[in-house]
Design a protein around this motif. Sequence first.
Motif, PDB file in Angstrom:
ATOM      1  N   SER A 449     -16.322  13.191 -17.912  1.00  0.00           N
ATOM      2  CA  SER A 449     -15.527  11.966 -17.799  1.00  0.00           C
ATOM      3  C   SER A 449     -14.788  11.944 -16.463  1.00  0.00           C
ATOM      4  CB  SER A 449     -14.528  11.877 -18.954  1.00  0.00           C
ATOM      5  OG  SER A 449     -13.560  12.927 -18.860  1.00  0.00           O
ATOM      6  N   ILE A 450     -14.201  10.809 -16.146  1.00  0.00           N
ATOM      7  CA  ILE A 450     -13.426  10.720 -14.909  1.00  0.00           C
ATOM      8  C   ILE A 450     -11.976  11.114 -15.175  1.00  0.00           C
ATOM      9  CG2 ILE A 450     -14.902   8.935 -13.907  1.00  0.00           C
ATOM     10  CD1 ILE A 450     -12.701   6.884 -14.664  1.00  0.00           C
ATOM     11  N   ASN A 451     -11.320  11.625 -14.149  1.00  0.00           N
ATOM     12  CA  ASN A 451      -9.871  11.802 -14.180  1.00  0.00           C
ATOM     13  C   ASN A 451      -9.287  10.556 -13.530  1.00  0.00           C
ATOM     14  OD1 ASN A 451      -7.166  12.451 -13.605  1.00  0.00           O
ATOM     15  ND2 ASN A 451      -7.634  14.643 -13.484  1.00  0.00           N
ATOM     16  N   ALA A 452      -8.634   9.728 -14.333  1.00  0.00           N
ATOM     17  CA  ALA A 452      -8.221   8.402 -13.884  1.00  0.00           C
ATOM     18  C   ALA A 452      -6.996   8.413 -12.986  1.00  0.00           C
ATOM     19  CB  ALA A 452      -7.943   7.507 -15.098  1.00  0.00           C
ATOM     20  N   SER A 453      -6.431   9.577 -12.718  1.00  0.00           N
ATOM     21  CA  SER A 453      -5.235   9.641 -11.884  1.00  0.00           C
ATOM     22  C   SER A 453      -5.535   9.143 -10.473  1.00  0.00           C
ATOM     23  CB  SER A 453      -4.712  11.076 -11.819  1.00  0.00           C
ATOM     24  OG  SER A 453      -3.649  11.169 -10.896  1.00  0.00           O
ATOM     25  N   GLN A 454      -4.652   8.289  -9.979  1.00  0.00           N
ATOM     26  CA  GLN A 454      -4.803   7.771  -8.620  1.00  0.00           C
ATOM     27  C   GLN A 454      -4.621   8.879  -7.578  1.00  0.00           C
ATOM     28  OE1 GLN A 454      -5.626   4.383  -7.921  1.00  0.00           O
ATOM     29  NE2 GLN A 454      -6.063   4.590 -10.121  1.00  0.00           N
ATOM     30  N   LYS A 455      -3.985   9.963  -7.964  1.00  0.00           N
ATOM     31  CA  LYS A 455      -3.756  11.063  -7.018  1.00  0.00           C
ATOM     32  C   LYS A 455      -5.044  11.732  -6.578  1.00  0.00           C
ATOM     33  CE  LYS A 455      -1.051  13.374  -9.744  1.00  0.00           C
ATOM     34  NZ  LYS A 455      -0.130  14.458 -10.228  1.00  0.00           N
ATOM     35  N   TYR A 456      -6.088  11.611  -7.396  1.00  0.00           N
ATOM     36  CA  TYR A 456      -7.306  12.368  -7.124  1.00  0.00           C
ATOM     37  C   TYR A 456      -8.485  11.487  -6.717  1.00  0.00           C
ATOM     38  CZ  TYR A 456      -4.398  15.577  -9.757  1.00  0.00           C
ATOM     39  OH  TYR A 456      -3.341  16.326 -10.200  1.00  0.00           O
ATOM     40  N   LEU A 457      -8.175  10.288  -6.210  1.00  0.00           N
ATOM     41  CA  LEU A 457      -9.249   9.425  -5.731  1.00  0.00           C
ATOM     42  C   LEU A 457      -9.954  10.066  -4.555  1.00  0.00           C
ATOM     43  CD1 LEU A 457      -7.633   5.859  -5.887  1.00  0.00           C
ATOM     44  CD2 LEU A 457      -9.370   6.822  -7.413  1.00  0.00           C
ATOM     45  N   ARG A 458     -11.263   9.946  -4.521  1.00  0.00           N
ATOM     46  CA  ARG A 458     -12.051  10.453  -3.404  1.00  0.00           C
ATOM     47  C   ARG A 458     -11.921   9.494  -2.219  1.00  0.00           C
ATOM     48  NH1 ARG A 458     -16.219  11.536  -7.637  1.00  0.00           N
ATOM     49  NH2 ARG A 458     -16.199  13.774  -8.044  1.00  0.00           N
ATOM     50  N   SER A 459     -12.428   9.941  -1.093  1.00  0.00           N
ATOM     51  CA  SER A 459     -12.331   9.135   0.124  1.00  0.00           C
ATOM     52  C   SER A 459     -13.073   7.805  -0.003  1.00  0.00           C
ATOM     53  CB  SER A 459     -12.879   9.918   1.322  1.00  0.00           C
ATOM     54  OG  SER A 459     -14.225  10.317   1.078  1.00  0.00           O
ATOM     55  N   ASP A 460     -14.105   7.781  -0.866  1.00  0.00           N
ATOM     56  CA  ASP A 460     -14.839   6.527  -1.056  1.00  0.00           C
ATOM     57  C   ASP A 460     -14.225   5.641  -2.129  1.00  0.00           C
ATOM     58  OD1 ASP A 460     -15.429   7.902  -3.362  1.00  0.00           O
ATOM     59  OD2 ASP A 460     -17.603   7.884  -3.115  1.00  0.00           O
ATOM     60  N   GLY A 461     -13.047   6.047  -2.658  1.00  0.00           N
ATOM     61  CA  GLY A 461     -12.350   5.253  -3.664  1.00  0.00           C
ATOM     62  C   GLY A 461     -12.742   5.547  -5.090  1.00  0.00           C
ATOM     63  N   SER A 462     -13.729   6.419  -5.295  1.00  0.00           N
ATOM     64  CA  SER A 462     -14.160   6.753  -6.659  1.00  0.00           C
ATOM     65  C   SER A 462     -13.241   7.811  -7.253  1.00  0.00           C
ATOM     66  CB  SER A 462     -15.599   7.270  -6.650  1.00  0.00           C
ATOM     67  OG  SER A 462     -15.704   8.476  -5.907  1.00  0.00           O
ATOM     68  N   SER A 463     -13.224   7.884  -8.566  1.00  0.00           N
ATOM     69  CA  SER A 463     -12.359   8.838  -9.273  1.00  0.00           C
ATOM     70  C   SER A 463     -12.983  10.233  -9.284  1.00  0.00           C
ATOM     71  CB  SER A 463     -12.134   8.378 -10.712  1.00  0.00           C
ATOM     72  OG  SER A 463     -11.481   7.142 -10.752  1.00  0.00           O
ATOM     73  N   HIS A 464     -12.127  11.234  -9.341  1.00  0.00           N
ATOM     74  CA  HIS A 464     -12.605  12.609  -9.504  1.00  0.00           C
ATOM     75  C   HIS A 464     -13.207  12.748 -10.903  1.00  0.00           C
ATOM     76  CE1 HIS A 464     -12.729  16.992  -9.209  1.00  0.00           C
ATOM     77  NE2 HIS A 464     -12.217  17.024 -10.429  1.00  0.00           N
ATOM     78  N   ARG A 465     -14.331  13.455 -10.984  1.00  0.00           N
ATOM     79  CA  ARG A 465     -14.996  13.631 -12.279  1.00  0.00           C
ATOM     80  C   ARG A 465     -14.748  15.037 -12.809  1.00  0.00           C
ATOM     81  NH1 ARG A 465     -18.217  10.411 -14.770  1.00  0.00           N
ATOM     82  NH2 ARG A 465     -18.650   9.186 -12.890  1.00  0.00           N
ATOM     83  N   VAL A 466     -14.401  15.115 -14.083  1.00  0.00           N
ATOM     84  CA  VAL A 466     -14.199  16.402 -14.742  1.00  0.00           C
ATOM     85  C   VAL A 466     -15.560  17.098 -14.823  1.00  0.00           C
ATOM     86  CG1 VAL A 466     -13.401  17.572 -16.834  1.00  0.00           C
ATOM     87  CG2 VAL A 466     -12.271  15.467 -16.049  1.00  0.00           C
ATOM     88  N   ARG A 467     -15.617  18.325 -14.324  1.00  0.00           N
ATOM     89  CA  ARG A 467     -16.912  18.979 -14.105  1.00  0.00           C
ATOM     90  C   ARG A 467     -17.021  20.275 -14.896  1.00  0.00           C
ATOM     91  NH1 ARG A 467     -18.320  22.703 -10.131  1.00  0.00           N
ATOM     92  NH2 ARG A 467     -16.230  22.495  -9.220  1.00  0.00           N
ATOM     93  N   LEU A 468     -18.167  20.446 -15.554  1.00  0.00           N
ATOM     94  CA  LEU A 468     -18.462  21.702 -16.233  1.00  0.00           C
ATOM     95  C   LEU A 468     -18.758  22.769 -15.184  1.00  0.00           C
ATOM     96  CD1 LEU A 468     -19.202  23.285 -18.892  1.00  0.00           C
ATOM     97  CD2 LEU A 468     -21.544  22.519 -18.504  1.00  0.00           C
TER      98      LEU A 468
END
Length: 497
Positions: A449-468
Amino acid sequence: MPDPLVTIVVVPRERFSHSERSLADIYEHTTYPFKLRYVSAGAPGPIQRDLEHESQQRGFHLICAPHYLSPNKARNLGIREIDTKYVVFLDNDALVAPGWLEALVQCAEETDAWVVGPLYFIGEFERQIVHMAGGVVHIKEQEGKRILYEEQYHFNTPLADVRVPFRRQTCGHLEFHCMLARTDVFERLGPLDEELLSVHEHIDFCLAVRQAGGSVYLEPKAVTTYVPPPPCKWWDLPFFMLRWSEEWNLATARHFNEKWGVSSVLHISDKSNSALEDTIIRFARGHRRLMTGLRVSESDDDRPESPLEQAEFMAAMFQSVDRDHVDLTLTTDDGSVIQSASALSPQALLERLPRALQEAEEKNLNVIIRPVSQDRPHEPALVRVDDLDSEKLRNVQPYAFLTLETQPQRYQCWLAVDKGNWRSAAVLRRLASARERTGSNGHGHLAGSINASQKYLRSDGSSHRVRLVEASTGLLNTIGQLESKGVLAYLEHSFIY
């Protein structure tokens, strides 16, 4: 050339990684004419693509279902519109010996049997271990209760130890690893009972056949085997854990016992003297342990990659340590709850995950998960350790059954800890009490899933994804082990489930 007398219906038993070998084996060792219908229910991408290719090359009928199916549901799907005199049910982890099919058909033709089964081996043929040579059921009255006892002749016996030659004979029941039936049986009895999700379906079918006046035969000239795991692939785990889930097993046992008017079903070898729980329920719990030790790492070439694959795999990892119910919640960045579902069963969770992930992507929401304790005996405690940096991760990760990257370069570890003695229970209570004082709700991010926090937006504006990051199926620790390795210090502010 006359039309074949028999259609082979292959269905998933508990995993998919043996499918290619099993299918090739059928065509290599079967010279008797047959049609084939193959039910692919929730097969992972590599297997599905192989089946599609083989179907085009060999001309068999591939029946696709998008979701996992219980074996009886898959079998019923496979027998629709069959136009041959006989059907042979074959699991997708079975192997066959030369001459197997003509021996089954010959027995049915010569005896007018409704159902015929082979001599069953277990494991590779070279091991020469008889799984069963037919079986019988006995119903006995014990303390006012009707108990059904199941017996499998020569159960898991080395062939070298069998002193009496096998011969064709009637028996009480066979197993669906491989079973021939007259197609018109289903016109008389109706389809297989789909409320039997995981166990007892072979006993139920054979009991119904015999009750209707039909006969069940063992034909030892036909020989097949089935090959249980390990080895297996990561994509076997979600279906395997659903197939042997407590929910499916208990629901199946209740339905079977009610249907046949018995209090419980015990294996003849069961010496527990307990009529409170069917032998098969305890078997299934133990059978789930066959997946223990399966490891998946982000460095593997073959690993869960899509959001749904990672989410389903995380759910299966919880089941590998005996947590098969979870709460699932969608929240905004500030923690406001948008949608919540409590105590989802494995099947309900698998059905809900695609929609939850899609909605979270569209609306920029967190998907958070919380394992729910069922307070079963010997159930381990689950410990969730958050916000680990790379250095702390190196100390905790070897003991975690699941590791996620929840924020950029920040990690979460899930540990399973045995709480079977007073000292372990006391330490876990202390850790839980410390966390309860913080008032947190105990939900963790869902893998994929995505981490919806605005603090962790990538440079392209996409959300950080929780990764296994890594997983080790069924990994269990003791408090003493964690203490001796210096890991307890990292658990002081953990969540305990």
